[in-house]
Structure formats: structure tokens, C-alpha cells
Design an enzyme around this catalytic site. Structure first.
Site, PDB file in Angstrom:
ATOM      1  N   LYS A  89     -32.307   1.589 -32.213  1.00 17.28           N
ATOM      2  CA  LYS A  89     -31.872   0.666 -33.284  1.00 17.28           C
ATOM      3  C   LYS A  89     -31.853  -0.773 -32.802  1.00 17.28           C
ATOM      4  CE  LYS A  89     -27.908   2.766 -34.057  1.00 17.28           C
ATOM      5  NZ  LYS A  89     -28.043   3.856 -33.054  1.00 17.28           N
ATOM      6  N   ARG A  93     -20.421   3.430 -39.833  1.00 20.12           N
ATOM      7  CA  ARG A  93     -20.527   4.651 -39.025  1.00 20.12           C
ATOM      8  C   ARG A  93     -20.089   5.882 -39.814  1.00 20.12           C
ATOM      9  NH1 ARG A  93     -21.289   3.975 -33.495  1.00 20.12           N
ATOM     10  NH2 ARG A  93     -20.925   1.881 -32.709  1.00 20.12           N
ATOM     11  N   ARG A 138     -31.858   6.927 -17.987  1.00 23.96           N
ATOM     12  CA  ARG A 138     -31.669   5.472 -17.754  1.00 23.96           C
ATOM     13  C   ARG A 138     -30.909   5.219 -16.445  1.00 23.96           C
ATOM     14  NH1 ARG A 138     -30.002   2.916 -23.632  1.00 23.96           N
ATOM     15  NH2 ARG A 138     -28.026   3.950 -23.191  1.00 23.96           N
ATOM     16  N   ARG A 184     -25.014   4.898 -16.061  1.00 27.49           N
ATOM     17  CA  ARG A 184     -23.806   4.558 -16.820  1.00 27.49           C
ATOM     18  C   ARG A 184     -23.094   5.843 -17.246  1.00 27.49           C
ATOM     19  NH1 ARG A 184     -25.952   1.351 -21.786  1.00 27.49           N
ATOM     20  NH2 ARG A 184     -24.088   2.341 -22.603  1.00 27.49           N
ATOM     21  N   ARG A 244     -21.636  12.294 -27.709  1.00 27.07           N
ATOM     22  CA  ARG A 244     -21.983  11.192 -28.617  1.00 27.07           C
ATOM     23  C   ARG A 244     -22.873  11.675 -29.762  1.00 27.07           C
ATOM     24  NH1 ARG A 244     -24.615   6.764 -25.014  1.00 27.07           N
ATOM     25  NH2 ARG A 244     -24.421   5.401 -26.827  1.00 27.07           N
TER      26      ARG A 244
END
Length: 210
Positions: free
Chosen positions: A13, A88, A123, A156, A167
Site C-alpha cells: 500500500k 481499519r 525483510r 524487525r 497481523r
């Protein structure tokens, strides 16, 4: 144009918002950024938000919507805007509507959980200089070391497999129902996973008639 970008965490996004913003000359309004800005500027709703954040609580919907409403009155939003990260939930969408904030297009970036999990868990970031890497898509020359400064690469907490799974569960439970909500309003546009940033953006611009 007034646009919402919907999609699971890691769906791209932020990247697409940046390109659309540049092409259409309208600002991207990211909830996190405007919350931080409102707190820093000490606006009335910013101070309200700060009191919740300082107490380690979630900022309530009415405060978030108030901050968005404040932001949308600024001159750069006159020709439209892109919302990223809000609404959301259905409750937030209904609150935006009650405040007279309506949209021309709601773009839903459709990416499978498997692709998102691979994208996020791969990542890595340099602990020293912050340079980003991906163990598959953009690996460093030497494993676990930054090409630029030699610093150690770290993952992270947000990108750990268990966190990503959690999530995604929250997204499917709380945010995905917005697709039906905006479909019923006649503004939902589904963007398939075309495997690359440019191809996806080309599809988005066609869906927007641009």
C-alpha cells in the site's frame, strides 16, 4: 480523486500510494504520520491522542477520525487525497461517512497470505545505517552484513513469522469486511497480484481511468 488503499500488511500500500500521489498530484495521508504530526504540533485532537498513547492505549476511533478531518481541511487536499491505514474497521468507515468524508475509489490490493508472509519474514534492516534488504528479492552480497557499511542485519519484531501470522489474522477479521462494505457503496476496485510494482500500478491507473 479521493482514494482509500486497502490491503493486508505487506501488500504494498505504501509503495503504491507514493506512486499514485506523484502521478495524480494528491497527498497520501497515512494514519501513523498524521497522528505523529498532530501530537508534535499540539493540536487539540493531537493532545487527546497523546494522552492515550502515553498510557499505552489504542487511540479511539473518534480521535483518529478527528485528526483525519483536521488534515483534510488543509489546502493540499483540495483536489483529493489517498488514505493509507484508515479505515481499519467498519466502525471507522461509518464514522468517516457520518463526517461527510466520501470516496471515489477504494482500491483493494489482493495478495495471498503466503506471498505476504514470504515478503515480510524475508525483510532485513541494517542495524547501523538502516539500509533495507530482502533475503530473496534483494539479498546483501555477504550474508547478514550490510553492503554499504558492513553493519549487522536484523529482523524487525513486526516481521517475525508469528507476528506476521497474528497481523494477518487481525486484517482478515477486522479490515477485510470493508471490501463488502465498499462494494455495497459501489466504489470497490479489486487490484490482482501482478507480481511487480510497475504492473500493479499500471492496473491501478487503468482502474482509476487515468
Amino acid at each position: 480523486m479521493k482514494i482509500i488503499l486497502l490491503g493486508a500488511p505487506g501488500a504494498g500500500k505504501g509503495t503504491q500510494a507514493e506512486i499514485i500521489s506523484r502521478k495524480l498530484g494528491i497527498p497520501t495521508i497515512s494514519t501513523g504520520n498524521i497522528l505523529r504530526a498532530a501530537v508534535k504540533e499540539g493540536t487539540p485532537t493531537g493532545l487527546q491522542a497523546k494522552s492515550f498513547m502515553d498510557a499505552g492505549k489504542l487511540v479511539p476511533d473518534d480521535v483518529i477520525i478527528g485528526i483525519i478531518k483536521e488534515r483534510l481541511t488543509q489546502p493540499d487536499c483540495q483536489n483529493g487525497f489517498i488514505l493509507d491505514g484508515v479505515p481499519r474497521t467498519i466502525a471507522q468507515a461509518e464514522a468517516l461517512e457520518r463526517h461527510g468524508i466520501r470516496f471515489d475509489a477504494v482500491l483493494s490490493l489482493e495478495i495471498s497470505d503466503e506471498v505476504i508472509t514470504s515478503r515480510l519474514t524475508g525483510r532485513r534492516t541494517c542495524h547501523t545505517c538502516g539500509a533495507p534488504y530482502h533475503i530473496v528479492a534483494a539479498p546483501p552480497a555477504k550474508a547478514d552484513a550490510c553492503d554499504k557499511c558492513g553493519g549487522a542485519l536484523e529482523q524487525r519484531k513486526d516481521d517475525l513469522p508469528e507476528t506476521v501470522k497474528h497481523r494477518l489474522e487481525i486484517y482478515h477479521r477486522e479490515t477485510e469486511p470493508l471490501k463488502d462494505y465498499y462494494q455495497a457503496h459501489g466504489v470497490l476496485k479489486t487490484v490482482p497480484d501482478l507480481g511487480g510494482i510497475d504492473a500493479t500500478n499500471k492496473e491501478i491507473m487503468e482502474l482509476l481511468g487515468k
